[in-house]
Scaffold this motif. Structure first.
Motif, PDB file in Angstrom:
ATOM      1  N   UNK A  36       0.840  -1.200   0.000  1.00 21.83           N
ATOM      2  CA  UNK A  36       0.000   0.000   0.000  1.00 21.83           C
ATOM      3  C   UNK A  36       0.877   1.253   0.000  1.00 21.83           C
ATOM      4  N   UNK A  37       2.010   1.201   0.697  1.00 23.60           N
ATOM      5  CA  UNK A  37       2.937   2.333   0.676  1.00 23.60           C
ATOM      6  C   UNK A  37       3.499   2.542  -0.726  1.00 23.60           C
ATOM      7  N   UNK A  38       3.750   1.445  -1.450  1.00 29.60           N
ATOM      8  CA  UNK A  38       4.213   1.556  -2.834  1.00 29.60           C
ATOM      9  C   UNK A  38       3.170   2.266  -3.696  1.00 29.60           C
ATOM     10  N   UNK A  39       1.903   1.940  -3.472  1.00 29.76           N
ATOM     11  CA  UNK A  39       0.833   2.618  -4.200  1.00 29.76           C
ATOM     12  C   UNK A  39       0.797   4.105  -3.846  1.00 29.76           C
ATOM     13  N   UNK A  40       0.948   4.401  -2.573  1.00 30.26           N
ATOM     14  CA  UNK A  40       0.967   5.803  -2.126  1.00 30.26           C
ATOM     15  C   UNK A  40       2.110   6.566  -2.788  1.00 30.26           C
ATOM     16  N   UNK A  41       3.292   5.963  -2.778  1.00 30.58           N
ATOM     17  CA  UNK A  41       4.453   6.626  -3.381  1.00 30.58           C
ATOM     18  C   UNK A  41       4.228   6.876  -4.871  1.00 30.58           C
ATOM     19  N   UNK A  42       3.592   5.930  -5.536  1.00 33.42           N
ATOM     20  CA  UNK A  42       3.360   6.092  -6.960  1.00 33.42           C
ATOM     21  C   UNK A  42       2.398   7.240  -7.260  1.00 33.42           C
ATOM     22  N   UNK A  43       1.279   7.305  -6.551  1.00 39.22           N
ATOM     23  CA  UNK A  43       0.289   8.342  -6.883  1.00 39.22           C
ATOM     24  C   UNK A  43       0.769   9.728  -6.486  1.00 39.22           C
ATOM     25  N   UNK A  44       1.870   9.805  -5.760  1.00 36.61           N
ATOM     26  CA  UNK A  44       2.465  11.103  -5.445  1.00 36.61           C
ATOM     27  C   UNK A  44       3.731  11.355  -6.262  1.00 36.61           C
ATOM     28  N   UNK A  45       3.899  10.587  -7.326  1.00 35.99           N
ATOM     29  CA  UNK A  45       5.093  10.714  -8.154  1.00 35.99           C
ATOM     30  C   UNK A  45       4.812  11.480  -9.435  1.00 35.99           C
ATOM     31  N   UNK A  46       5.883  11.909 -10.094  1.00 33.80           N
ATOM     32  CA  UNK A  46       5.757  12.572 -11.391  1.00 33.80           C
ATOM     33  C   UNK A  46       5.212  11.605 -12.443  1.00 33.80           C
ATOM     34  N   UNK A  47       5.540  10.317 -12.313  1.00 38.87           N
ATOM     35  CA  UNK A  47       5.052   9.323 -13.273  1.00 38.87           C
ATOM     36  C   UNK A  47       3.533   9.272 -13.284  1.00 38.87           C
ATOM     37  N   UNK A  48       2.932   9.317 -12.102  1.00 42.01           N
ATOM     38  CA  UNK A  48       1.470   9.280 -12.022  1.00 42.01           C
ATOM     39  C   UNK A  48       0.856  10.512 -12.675  1.00 42.01           C
ATOM     40  N   UNK A  49       1.402  11.672 -12.371  1.00 46.25           N
ATOM     41  CA  UNK A  49       0.863  12.893 -12.963  1.00 46.25           C
ATOM     42  C   UNK A  49       1.025  12.889 -14.476  1.00 46.25           C
ATOM     43  N   UNK A  50       2.176  12.392 -14.940  1.00 42.31           N
ATOM     44  CA  UNK A  50       2.401  12.336 -16.387  1.00 42.31           C
ATOM     45  C   UNK A  50       1.407  11.391 -17.047  1.00 42.31           C
ATOM     46  N   UNK A  51       1.123  10.266 -16.382  1.00 46.86           N
ATOM     47  CA  UNK A  51       0.163   9.313 -16.937  1.00 46.86           C
ATOM     48  C   UNK A  51      -1.229   9.917 -17.012  1.00 46.86           C
ATOM     49  N   UNK A  52      -1.633  10.621 -15.952  1.00 47.15           N
ATOM     50  CA  UNK A  52      -2.937  11.286 -15.967  1.00 47.15           C
ATOM     51  C   UNK A  52      -3.018  12.311 -17.090  1.00 47.15           C
ATOM     52  N   UNK A  53      -1.986  13.119 -17.228  1.00 48.62           N
ATOM     53  CA  UNK A  53      -1.991  14.162 -18.255  1.00 48.62           C
ATOM     54  C   UNK A  53      -2.065  13.564 -19.651  1.00 48.62           C
ATOM     55  N   UNK A  54      -1.335  12.482 -19.878  1.00 50.85           N
ATOM     56  CA  UNK A  54      -1.304  11.894 -21.215  1.00 50.85           C
ATOM     57  C   UNK A  54      -2.607  11.182 -21.558  1.00 50.85           C
ATOM     58  N   UNK A  55      -3.212  10.524 -20.595  1.00 51.15           N
ATOM     59  CA  UNK A  55      -4.464   9.828 -20.868  1.00 51.15           C
ATOM     60  C   UNK A  55      -5.628  10.797 -20.959  1.00 51.15           C
ATOM     61  N   UNK A  56      -5.546  11.872 -20.183  1.00 56.87           N
ATOM     62  CA  UNK A  56      -6.555  12.906 -20.244  1.00 56.87           C
ATOM     63  C   UNK A  56      -7.940  12.425 -19.885  1.00 56.87           C
ATOM     64  N   UNK A  57      -8.908  12.993 -20.559  1.00 55.15           N
ATOM     65  CA  UNK A  57     -10.303  12.754 -20.224  1.00 55.15           C
ATOM     66  C   UNK A  57     -10.736  11.326 -20.531  1.00 55.15           C
ATOM     67  N   UNK A  58     -10.109  10.693 -21.520  1.00 57.23           N
ATOM     68  CA  UNK A  58     -10.450   9.319 -21.852  1.00 57.23           C
ATOM     69  C   UNK A  58     -10.114   8.384 -20.698  1.00 57.23           C
ATOM     70  N   UNK A  59      -9.009   8.661 -19.990  1.00 52.73           N
ATOM     71  CA  UNK A  59      -8.639   7.833 -18.859  1.00 52.73           C
ATOM     72  C   UNK A  59      -9.670   7.886 -17.756  1.00 52.73           C
ATOM     73  N   UNK A  60     -10.214   9.064 -17.495  1.00 49.32           N
ATOM     74  CA  UNK A  60     -11.242   9.203 -16.462  1.00 49.32           C
ATOM     75  C   UNK A  60     -12.518   8.480 -16.870  1.00 49.32           C
ATOM     76  N   UNK A  61     -12.944   8.698 -18.101  1.00 53.35           N
ATOM     77  CA  UNK A  61     -14.157   8.057 -18.606  1.00 53.35           C
ATOM     78  C   UNK A  61     -14.028   6.537 -18.568  1.00 53.35           C
ATOM     79  N   UNK A  62     -12.890   6.025 -19.049  1.00 53.84           N
ATOM     80  CA  UNK A  62     -12.676   4.578 -19.011  1.00 53.84           C
ATOM     81  C   UNK A  62     -12.605   4.058 -17.584  1.00 53.84           C
TER      82      UNK A  62
END
Length: 409
Positions: free
Chosen positions: A267-293
């Motif tokens: 669970x700590x690994x998950x926490x570290x990931x969602x607070x990382x630049x990788x997570x933000x980059x993934x959200x930005x790249x997937x955009x609105x389609x990622x949320x809808x899916x």
């Protein structure tokens, strides 16, 4: 969960941004292409193995005898960038994604287990699709809000898991049993994020029958669950065939500490990931389609595990997971609702239909309890009550499956 392969929509996949999906695009800049997919027991035949960047639609026909899934994977063959699941024999479902240039794989998974069949390369050529359009700020805000929601849920999950594990390790089973479904609710609302990270979700949330089938060490919530709700001597595992006590015994104090430490670390690994630049980059790249899916993915979680009673096999707390999945799905939908409603009369009608579907499902679920006050055990539901919930899930799933296509249109 049912399998690690249920990772849908890749809400938080890691890796090169060029391989990820982005929904924040202007329609005029998008190429559109449609493909047919035939899924059988030993093949996954896609009508073409290449496409131009833009909106891709895969019409998946299940011509086999088992329920199947179809995946579009990143170049490492692990990260999921698009998926459609729970396709019954003889039925078809559609996956719509916005693909950036890069190398991918397609694969089908008959039976929704294992590595799948017919894995093949799939190449997307052309230019990267850039964010544009009058509603780009609204879309960016939706992505930002979803990221904040995920961080909040995981931020609450970490201390809740620590307290839950402390009670479990101390042998305070009564307290641990009370905390089990409430702690899991934080995870269930954002589960597709963990599912996109390879073996993290299996380590946290695999059922025993799935771990055995894939030859994995069984850890996580459900390993602890079996200690807390010791099965009767004549009980069967979730496969309905294996005696629950076969090759298993309640954990020792030392083993409890080990399983607890592993869950906390994962669970700590998950926490570290969602607070990382990788997570933000993934959200930005997937955009609105990622949320809808993601909204679609979480409802599929209900359809494939919770409504069958197979998720929480020992505790029968499936309705808690059910409610949390629905809450997470509705949250994701709420962020793209206005965008869909703005797509003319058809978009407005679709949103109205989805709103009504969530309302009916929540009303029926409320008859059996709530996350705050508790739910009745899943085994207390009659066959008629289970059918009612299943029918309402299916009624909502149909219009919700059209959400991504509508938002991107």
């Amino acid at each position: 969960m049912i399998t690690a392969s249920r990772a849908v929509g890749a809400l938080a996949a890691t890796g090169a941004a060029a391989l990820l999906l982005s929904g924040c695009v202007a329609k005029a800049d998008l190429a559109e292409a449609s493909f047919t997919v035939s899924s059988t027991a030993d093949a996954c035949t896609v009508s073409s193995t290449n496409a131009q960047s833009g909106t891709l639609t895969f019409d998946v026909q299940n011509e086999g005898e088992q329920v199947t899934e179809f995946y579009l994977l990143a170049d490492d063959g692990l990260r999921i960038v698009g998926e459609v699941e729970n396709i019954a024999p003889g039925a078809s479902r559609t996956l719509t994604v916005t693909a950036q240039p890069g190398d991918y794989f397609t694969v089908c998974k008959p039976g929704m287990l294992g590595d799948g069949v017919g894995r093949a390369g799939f190449t997307v050529s052309g230019d990267r699709v850039e964010v544009a359009g009058a509603d780009s700020e609204q879309k960016a805000e939706a992505v930002s809000l979803y990221g904040a929601f995920v961080k909040d849920q995981v931020g609450q999950l970490v201390p809740s898991v620590e307290a839950f594990v402390a009670a479990y390790v101390a042998g305070d089973d009564e307290t641990a049993r009370e905390m089990f479904p409430q702690t899991r609710a934080f995870y269930e609302r954002i589960e597709p994020v963990a599912e996109a990270l390879g073996d993290l979700d299996p380590r946290i949330d695999y059922r025993e029958v799935d771990a055995v089938a894939e030859g994995l060490d069984w850890t996580g919530f459900h390993r602890i669950e079996k200690d807390l709700w010791v099965p009767a001597k004549d009980a069967l595992n979730a496969d309905g065939e294996t005696p629950a006590w076969q090759d298993w015994a309640p954990s020792t104090t030392e083993e409890r500490a080990e399983f607890g430490d592993l869950l906390i670390a994962d669970v700590q690994e998950l926490y570290d990931y969602v607070h990382s630049d990788d997570f933000q980059a993934a959200l930005d790249d997937q955009g609105i389609a990622g949320i809808s899916n993601g909204a679609i993915a979480l409802l599929d979680e209900v359809a494939t595990g919770k409504i069958t009673g197979e998720e929480d096999w020992w505790s029968h707390t499936d309705l808690y997971d059910f409610a949390a999945n629905v809450e997470g799905s509705k949250m994701a939908f709420s962020l793209v609702r206005d965008l869909a409603a703005a797509k003319g009369d058809d978009g407005a009608a679709l949103v109205e239909q989805i709103d009504a579907g969530y309302a009916a499902l929540e009303e029926a679920l409320a008859q059996h309890g709530s996350l705050s006050d508790g739910f009745v055990p899943f085994t207390d539901l009659s066959d008629e009550q289970r059918r009612e919930l299943s029918d309402l899930i299916n009624a909502l799933a149909e219009p919700l499956s059209q959400l991504t296509t509508t938002v991107l249109s």
